[in-house]
Design a protein around this motif. Structure first.
Motif, short mmCIF file in Angstrom:
data_model
loop_
_atom_site.label_atom_id
_atom_site.label_comp_id
_atom_site.label_asym_id
_atom_site.label_seq_id
_atom_site.Cartn_x
_atom_site.Cartn_y
_atom_site.Cartn_z
N THR A 85 1.61 3.96 7.86
CA THR A 85 1.44 2.79 6.99
C THR A 85 0.05 2.20 7.14
OG1 THR A 85 2.29 1.25 8.68
CG2 THR A 85 3.89 2.25 7.16
N GLY A 86 -0.68 2.58 8.18
CA GLY A 86 -2.02 2.06 8.40
C GLY A 86 -2.65 2.69 9.62
N LYS A 87 -3.80 2.16 10.03
CA LYS A 87 -4.52 2.71 11.18
C LYS A 87 -4.88 1.63 12.20
CE LYS A 87 -6.62 6.36 8.34
NZ LYS A 87 -7.91 6.97 7.89
N LEU A 88 -4.22 0.48 12.11
CA LEU A 88 -4.58 -0.65 12.95
C LEU A 88 -4.29 -0.39 14.43
CD1 LEU A 88 -5.70 -3.53 12.83
CD2 LEU A 88 -3.34 -4.36 12.60
N LEU A 89 -3.23 0.38 14.71
CA LEU A 89 -2.84 0.64 16.10
C LEU A 89 -3.08 2.11 16.43
CD1 LEU A 89 0.58 -1.30 16.05
CD2 LEU A 89 -1.65 -2.14 16.82
N HIS B 126 9.87 -0.88 -5.82
CA HIS B 126 9.42 -0.83 -4.42
C HIS B 126 9.21 -2.24 -3.87
CE1 HIS B 126 7.24 0.49 -0.85
NE2 HIS B 126 6.27 -0.33 -1.18
N LEU B 127 8.64 -3.12 -4.66
CA LEU B 127 8.40 -4.48 -4.21
C LEU B 127 9.70 -5.26 -4.08
CD1 LEU B 127 5.18 -5.39 -6.22
CD2 LEU B 127 5.39 -4.44 -3.92
N LEU B 128 10.67 -4.98 -4.94
CA LEU B 128 11.98 -5.62 -4.81
C LEU B 128 12.65 -5.19 -3.52
CD1 LEU B 128 13.38 -5.32 -8.47
CD2 LEU B 128 11.92 -7.08 -7.48
N HIS B 129 12.53 -3.91 -3.19
CA HIS B 129 13.09 -3.42 -1.92
C HIS B 129 12.40 -4.09 -0.73
CE1 HIS B 129 14.11 0.53 -4.23
NE2 HIS B 129 14.96 -0.44 -4.50
N GLY B 130 11.13 -4.42 -0.90
CA GLY B 130 10.38 -5.06 0.18
C GLY B 130 10.96 -6.41 0.58
N LEU B 131 11.52 -7.13 -0.37
CA LEU B 131 12.14 -8.41 -0.03
C LEU B 131 13.35 -8.21 0.88
CD1 LEU B 131 12.02 -10.41 -3.41
CD2 LEU B 131 10.59 -10.69 -1.38
N LEU B 132 14.01 -7.07 0.76
CA LEU B 132 15.15 -6.76 1.61
C LEU B 132 14.72 -6.17 2.95
CD1 LEU B 132 17.56 -5.15 -1.04
CD2 LEU B 132 17.49 -7.53 -0.26
N MET B 133 13.75 -5.27 2.91
CA MET B 133 13.35 -4.53 4.11
C MET B 133 12.28 -5.23 4.94
SD MET B 133 15.06 -1.91 4.93
CE MET B 133 13.89 -1.30 6.15
N VAL B 134 11.57 -6.18 4.36
CA VAL B 134 10.49 -6.87 5.09
C VAL B 134 10.77 -8.36 5.21
CG1 VAL B 134 8.03 -7.41 5.14
CG2 VAL B 134 8.79 -5.17 4.32
N THR B 135 11.08 -9.01 4.10
CA THR B 135 11.21 -10.47 4.10
C THR B 135 12.40 -10.95 4.93
OG1 THR B 135 10.29 -10.48 1.87
CG2 THR B 135 11.33 -12.50 2.64
N ILE B 136 13.58 -10.42 4.68
CA ILE B 136 14.77 -10.86 5.42
C ILE B 136 14.64 -10.60 6.93
CG2 ILE B 136 17.24 -10.46 5.76
CD1 ILE B 136 17.52 -10.10 2.77
N ALA C 3 11.11 7.53 4.76
CA ALA C 3 11.41 7.94 3.39
C ALA C 3 10.45 7.27 2.40
CB ALA C 3 12.85 7.59 3.04
N VAL C 4 10.14 5.99 2.66
CA VAL C 4 9.20 5.27 1.80
C VAL C 4 7.81 5.88 1.91
CG1 VAL C 4 8.07 3.04 1.40
CG2 VAL C 4 10.51 3.12 1.91
N LYS C 5 7.39 6.22 3.11
CA LYS C 5 6.07 6.85 3.30
C LYS C 5 6.02 8.21 2.63
CE LYS C 5 5.97 6.49 7.81
NZ LYS C 5 5.52 6.56 9.22
N GLN D 132 0.81 -1.22 0.00
CA GLN D 132 0.00 0.00 0.00
C GLN D 132 0.85 1.27 0.00
OE1 GLN D 132 -2.43 -0.75 3.45
NE2 GLN D 132 -3.94 -1.94 2.30
N LEU D 133 2.16 1.11 0.21
CA LEU D 133 3.07 2.25 0.17
C LEU D 133 3.68 2.45 -1.22
CD1 LEU D 133 4.99 1.89 3.56
CD2 LEU D 133 3.24 3.57 2.98
N MET D 134 3.17 1.71 -2.20
CA MET D 134 3.66 1.91 -3.56
C MET D 134 3.33 3.32 -4.01
SD MET D 134 3.10 -1.59 -5.76
CE MET D 134 1.33 -1.63 -5.55
N ALA D 135 4.17 3.87 -4.86
CA ALA D 135 3.97 5.24 -5.36
C ALA D 135 2.60 5.36 -6.02
CB ALA D 135 5.06 5.59 -6.36
N PRO D 136 1.94 6.51 -5.87
CA PRO D 136 0.61 6.70 -6.43
C PRO D 136 0.53 6.49 -7.94
CG PRO D 136 1.17 8.47 -4.92
CD PRO D 136 2.42 7.67 -5.13
N SER D 137 1.67 6.56 -8.63
CA SER D 137 1.67 6.42 -10.09
C SER D 137 1.48 4.98 -10.55
CB SER D 137 2.99 6.95 -10.66
OG SER D 137 4.09 6.23 -10.10
N THR D 138 1.52 4.02 -9.57
CA THR D 138 1.35 2.62 -9.94
C THR D 138 -0.04 2.40 -10.51
OG1 THR D 138 2.83 1.93 -8.17
CG2 THR D 138 1.40 0.24 -9.11
#
Length: 286
Positions: free
Chosen positions: A251-255, A102-112, A241-243, A50-56
């Motif tokens: 990133t959300g409103k859950l908390l 952005h999704l490729l960066h996610g594998l580094l910043m989230v998955t690992i 920076a991503v936001k 959901q943090l993908m750039a608006p141009s997606t």
């Protein structure tokens, strides 16, 4: 104004008061702790998409959302030896299908990081130790930054150019406050666990790593606290920076009062990898 500056405090305190006891109970058992971090990982993947750039393109977002989540969840389950191969294959698949950096960066910043969290989560005391350090670092940065603006409103914030580009709300005073509280927390870990040891879950009452080398060295704890605090701040800055790139505040409103799941765990994403490598024996983290 001072009132608006602290307007989110009641919601923050309510969330902490209700959430912390529940989280501690969940983390006390290996199976529920693992499920907890799997859930956090899953929600973090959704928020990252959901943090993908608006141009997606909108017609692509649904496909990429589920593809990234699936790839991230699968790759994170791989062994340490297979993880590099999984990351490469995952990046290749995402690039061929989405062409979205952005999704490729996610594998580094989230998955690992969550791959590492799955391993760390099997030790209650190590898990709580790291969360305590990075969350206190967050708290120190927030509180010191706000107090500085409240006490010295007429003095311009001291900011580096790159820091201002990431977030106008972040200041050097806040960064120093985060490092200070993170270091103090790390220095006090042996005393804290020793004091509450008899109240730990039964499976963890034999833990005593905080009394052994190198934790018995105040210099080690000082340097470790500085390093983990810097990584916690860096993780927060990366997510900020991503936001900013996505044009979002949270990133959300859950908390309530905190934002989304990533807003709460961003400071741990880099720190957990270093903590696992530096502080947990290989046979314990596997």
């Amino acid at each position: 104004t001072m009132t608006s500056m602290w307007s989110d405090l009641p919601r923050r305190l309510t969330t902490i008061s209700l959430g912390v006891p529940i989280i501690l109970y969940i983390l006390a058992y290996k199976k529920t702790s693992l499920v907890f971090f799997q859930g956090v990982h899953f929600l973090s993947c959704i928020e990252w998409v959901q943090l993908m750039a608006p141009s997606t393109p909108s017609d692509e977002s649904t496909v990429t959302k589920y593809l990234f989540v699936v790839v991230s969840m699968i790759v994170s389950q791989l062994s340490d030896k297979l993880l590099p191969l999984g990351i490469v294959l995952g990046m290749t698949a995402l690039y061929l299908v989405t062409r979205n950096a952005h999704l490729l960066h996610g594998l580094l910043m989230v998955t690992i990081p969550f791959h590492t969290w799955y391993q760390v989560s099997q030790s209650f005391t190590h898990t709580v130790t790291l969360l305590f350090i990075v969350w206190n670092c967050d708290t120190g940065a927030l509180v010191v930054g706000r107090i500085r603006r409240m006490l010295f409103p007429s003095i311009p914030l001291v900011q580096l150019e790159w820091l201002r580009a990431i977030s106008a709300a972040k200041s050097l005073a806040g960064i120093w406050g985060g490092i200070l509280l993170g270091v103090l927390t790390t220095m006090g870990i042996p005393a804290i666990w020793t004091a509450v040891r008899e109240h730990l879950p039964t499976d963890h009452q034999e833990d005593s790593w905080w009394l052994d080398t190198p934790w018995d060295s105040w210099l080690y704890r000082l340097l470790l606290g500085c390093f983990l605090s810097l990584l916690a701040i860096l993780g927060d800055l990366v997510e900020s920076a991503v936001k900013r790139e996505a044009g979002k505040k949270d990133t959300g409103k859950l908390l309530p009062g905190h934002g989304g799941i990533l807003d709460r765990f961003d400071s741990s994403l880099l720190a957990v990898v270093a903590f696992s490598y530096l502080c947990i024996p290989n046979d314990e983290s596997e």
